[in-house]
Design an enzyme around this catalytic site. Structure first.
Site, mmCIF file in Angstrom:
data_model
loop_
_atom_site.group_PDB
_atom_site.id
_atom_site.type_symbol
_atom_site.label_atom_id
_atom_site.label_comp_id
_atom_site.label_asym_id
_atom_site.label_seq_id
_atom_site.Cartn_x
_atom_site.Cartn_y
_atom_site.Cartn_z
ATOM 1 N N ARG A 50 -9.066 9.931 57.356
ATOM 2 C CA ARG A 50 -8.946 9.335 58.686
ATOM 3 C C ARG A 50 -9.929 9.878 59.713
ATOM 4 N NH1 ARG A 50 -2.524 8.589 60.015
ATOM 5 N NH2 ARG A 50 -1.800 7.961 57.953
ATOM 6 N N ASP B 151 -2.323 18.835 60.231
ATOM 7 C CA ASP B 151 -1.060 19.468 60.625
ATOM 8 C C ASP B 151 0.038 19.286 59.583
ATOM 9 O OD1 ASP B 151 -0.145 16.882 61.103
ATOM 10 O OD2 ASP B 151 0.193 17.142 63.249
ATOM 11 N N CYS C 198 4.314 16.735 64.532
ATOM 12 C CA CYS C 198 3.740 15.401 64.831
ATOM 13 C C CYS C 198 4.272 14.878 66.146
ATOM 14 C CB CYS C 198 4.137 14.378 63.774
ATOM 15 S SG CYS C 198 3.609 14.765 62.118
ATOM 16 N N HIS D 282 -2.284 -0.510 63.288
ATOM 17 C CA HIS D 282 -1.058 -0.318 64.081
ATOM 18 C C HIS D 282 -1.147 0.872 65.029
ATOM 19 C CE1 HIS D 282 -0.011 2.627 60.912
ATOM 20 N NE2 HIS D 282 0.985 3.058 61.672
ATOM 21 N N ASN E 229 0.213 8.235 53.675
ATOM 22 C CA ASN E 229 1.413 8.926 54.160
ATOM 23 C C ASN E 229 2.557 8.581 53.195
ATOM 24 O OD1 ASN E 229 3.904 9.256 55.511
ATOM 25 N ND2 ASN E 229 3.037 8.822 57.518
ATOM 26 N N GLU F 35 -8.164 11.331 65.094
ATOM 27 C CA GLU F 35 -6.695 11.317 65.052
ATOM 28 C C GLU F 35 -6.079 12.361 65.981
ATOM 29 O OE1 GLU F 35 -4.532 9.401 62.530
ATOM 30 O OE2 GLU F 35 -6.258 8.083 62.355
ATOM 31 N N ASN G 190 9.170 8.496 58.190
ATOM 32 C CA ASN G 190 7.878 7.843 58.432
ATOM 33 C C ASN G 190 6.740 8.868 58.401
ATOM 34 O OD1 ASN G 190 7.631 5.062 58.590
ATOM 35 N ND2 ASN G 190 8.456 4.952 60.668
ATOM 36 N N HIS H 43 -3.113 14.354 57.619
ATOM 37 C CA HIS H 43 -3.583 15.087 58.804
ATOM 38 C C HIS H 43 -3.557 16.570 58.473
ATOM 39 C CE1 HIS H 43 -1.938 11.674 61.550
ATOM 40 N NE2 HIS H 43 -3.246 11.577 61.503
HETATM 41 O O1 SUG Z 1 -0.028 7.949 61.325
HETATM 42 N N1 SUG Z 1 3.266 7.216 60.481
HETATM 43 C C1 SUG Z 1 2.356 8.079 61.148
HETATM 44 C C2 SUG Z 1 2.851 9.494 61.093
HETATM 45 C C3 SUG Z 1 2.010 10.381 61.968
HETATM 46 C C4 SUG Z 1 2.339 11.795 61.781
HETATM 47 N N2 SUG Z 1 1.574 12.584 62.665
HETATM 48 C C5 SUG Z 1 1.024 13.777 62.408
HETATM 49 N N3 SUG Z 1 0.902 14.251 61.197
HETATM 50 N N4 SUG Z 1 0.563 14.445 63.385
HETATM 51 C C6 SUG Z 1 0.946 8.004 60.545
HETATM 52 O O2 SUG Z 1 0.841 8.038 59.317
HETATM 53 C C7 SUG Z 1 4.274 5.066 59.921
HETATM 54 C C8 SUG Z 1 4.651 3.821 60.665
HETATM 55 C C9 SUG Z 1 5.058 2.690 59.796
HETATM 56 O O3 SUG Z 1 4.740 2.654 58.626
HETATM 57 O O4 SUG Z 1 5.679 1.757 60.376
HETATM 58 C C10 SUG Z 1 3.240 5.867 60.640
HETATM 59 O O5 SUG Z 1 2.426 5.323 61.357
#
Ligand code: SUG
Length: 445
Positions: free
Chosen positions: A211, A249, A368, A137, A25, A173, A362, A247
């Site tokens: 994932r 999406d 999301c 996490h 990400n 996911e 993030n 993802h």
């Molecule tokens: O899983 N970010 C999430 C963002 C999720 C986005 N969701 C969708 N695309 N549906 C992830 O990557 C970052 C949290 C951090 O680094 O503290 C985080 O978990």
């Protein structure tokens, strides 16, 4: 029976921070260590809910999870009072504390996969909480999510809340890797399950790994009792994953007959789109694919702007609207693509650009932040909690956020025992406001 789509947005929690934890990400990695503003993050999310309510849409909310998650630390062997445990964990391993403090449950598109009752052979809504096994996490969200979904969708005559996919190598996911095409929300549709790899391939394929396992998608589609022809499986493009599409999406979004996607969303995209066309034809309708070519929008521009992480919603008055992050408006070629879609005289007639920057940093855009559940009026009446929101309930939640959430948070401050107290006070009030009962461990102490 007439159904509407209910969007259940995740309310951002009081520990929203930039831990840089999310693999693959790019936004989360870029902003690691920055100061976050949990209050602003939650208010931006609530402003989105308010906007959708004002547009006449049916809106719900899912509560934040309790963080730092002391129950997980206890399972690792930490002992003492909750405040002692948080402090010791912070000294022993800041990265561990950061993981158990993430407010990532806000991205409810990853909470579960949902199939509407009209698609399922047994006529019930099926929900499978995501195991989120790929990242520690996020994996600790599943238990609380299951508890929350069981509280809301308790009536077994209408809802089936399944166990999460049980095998960690079958990473799942949730709805972020699931789309639905249908003549309308009320009619039977075709569900698309998107995966990145087989569980039996190495995780480490590509730059970031992938994932979602194909086997997990199979388990979910099977448990949801989708009839023959009701589900299509497709593999995400490896090139896209390497470009930051962690993802599906982030690269495609559907609503009723419309499917907005990038040319490089899938491996063997022509085969995937033909399979979808065929499955839709068998149900008597034609899907409307709105494809952004690589020439008009690179993968990097798609990921940077989060164009495809928009919501497409059907307005009660007719026509569809796009709910986009302001970053799309600020990315000329992404904005040009939206303008082309609007000018094409198709079903999408409006574009609304919203400021969700706290979540966007993030890697979490408008799509999301919401879990879609297509529901009839009878099903809505059968829900077991007060999680539907109107303007007044949104104001009540805003008041809680303004009172208890900080406007500045650094990862070095996660061990502060006052943060734990403030968060629990806020979550207690939120769960009461939503009529959820005692869903958190600390409420049982
Ligand atoms: O899983 N970010 C999430 C963002 C999720 C986005 N969701 C969708 N695309 N549906 C992830 O990557 C970052 C949290 C951090 O680094 O503290 C985080 O978990």
């Amino acid at each position: 029976m007439t159904s509407v789509e209910v969007n259940f947005d995740g309310l951002v929690g009081p520990t929203h921070n930039y831990g840089g934890l999310a693999h693959g990400n790019l936004a989360a990695a870029d902003n690691a260590g920055d100061v976050s503003n949990p209050r602003e993050a939650a208010l931006q999310g609530l402003a989105k809910m308010r906007r959708l309510v004002e547009m006449g849409l049916t809106q719900g909310v899912l509560p934040p999870h309790d963080r730092p998650h002391v129950a997980s630390l206890r399972r690792m062997g930490f002992t003492g009072t909750d405040a002692e445990i948080v402090r010791t964990a912070g000294m022993a391993s800041p990265i561990l504390l950061s993981n158990v403090s993430s407010a990532s449950a806000m991205w409810t598109a990853n909470a579960a996969t949902v199939s509407p009752s009209v698609d399922a052979e047994d006529g019930r809504i099926h929900l499978t909480p995501a195991n989120l096994a790929f990242q520690f996490h996020r994996s600790i969200e599943t238990e609380t999510t299951s508890r929350i979904l069981q509280a809301i969708f308790a009536d077994e005559a209408h809802f089936a809340v399944h166990e999460a996919v049980p095998f960690a190598v079958f990473g799942d996911e949730g709805a972020a890797n699931h789309c639905r095409l249908a003549p309308s929300h009320s009619e039977r549709g075709v569900e698309l399950f998107v995966y990145g790899r087989s569980a039996f391939e190495k995780n480490g394929i590509g730059k970031f790994g992938s994932r979602q396992a194909m086997e997990a998608s199979h388990v979910v589609a099977t448990n949801h009792r989708l009839p023959r022809g009701g589900a299509v499986l497709a593999q995400q493009s490896k090139t896209a994953i390497d470009a930051g599409v962690f993802h599906n999406d982030v690269i495609s979004v559907s609503n009723e007959t419309v499917y907005l996607l990038h040319e490089q969303a899938f491996e063997r995209q022509d085969v995937v789109l033909n399979a979808l066309r065929k499955a839709c034809a068998a149900l008597g309708f034609e899907p409307n694919f709105l494809i952004a070519t690589q020439d008009e929008l690179t993968l990097e521009e798609a990921v940077g702007s989060y164009l495809f992480n928009s919501q497409i919603v059907t307005r009660p008055s007719g026509g569809m609207a796009l709910i986009l992050p302001v970053e799309v408006e600020e990315t000329p070629r992404a904005k040009a693509y939206v303008d082309r879609v609007l000018a094409s005289n198709g079903p999408i007639r409006e574009a609304h650009y919203l400021d969700l920057r706290q979540s966007m940093r993030n890697g979490g855009g408008p799509a999301c932040l919401r879990l879609r559940v297509v529901m009839t009026e009878v099903e809505r009446a059968a829900m077991g909690a007060g999680v539907m929101v109107d303007a007044a309930k949104i104001s009540a939640l805003e008041a809680i956020v303004r009172t208890h959430y900080r406007d500045r948070l650094l990862i070095s401050e996660l061990a502060d025992p006052a943060l734990l107290d403030e968060s629990r006070t806020a979550l207690d009030e939120i769960s009461q406001t939503l009529g959820l009962g005692a869903i958190y461990d600390f409420q049982h102490a």
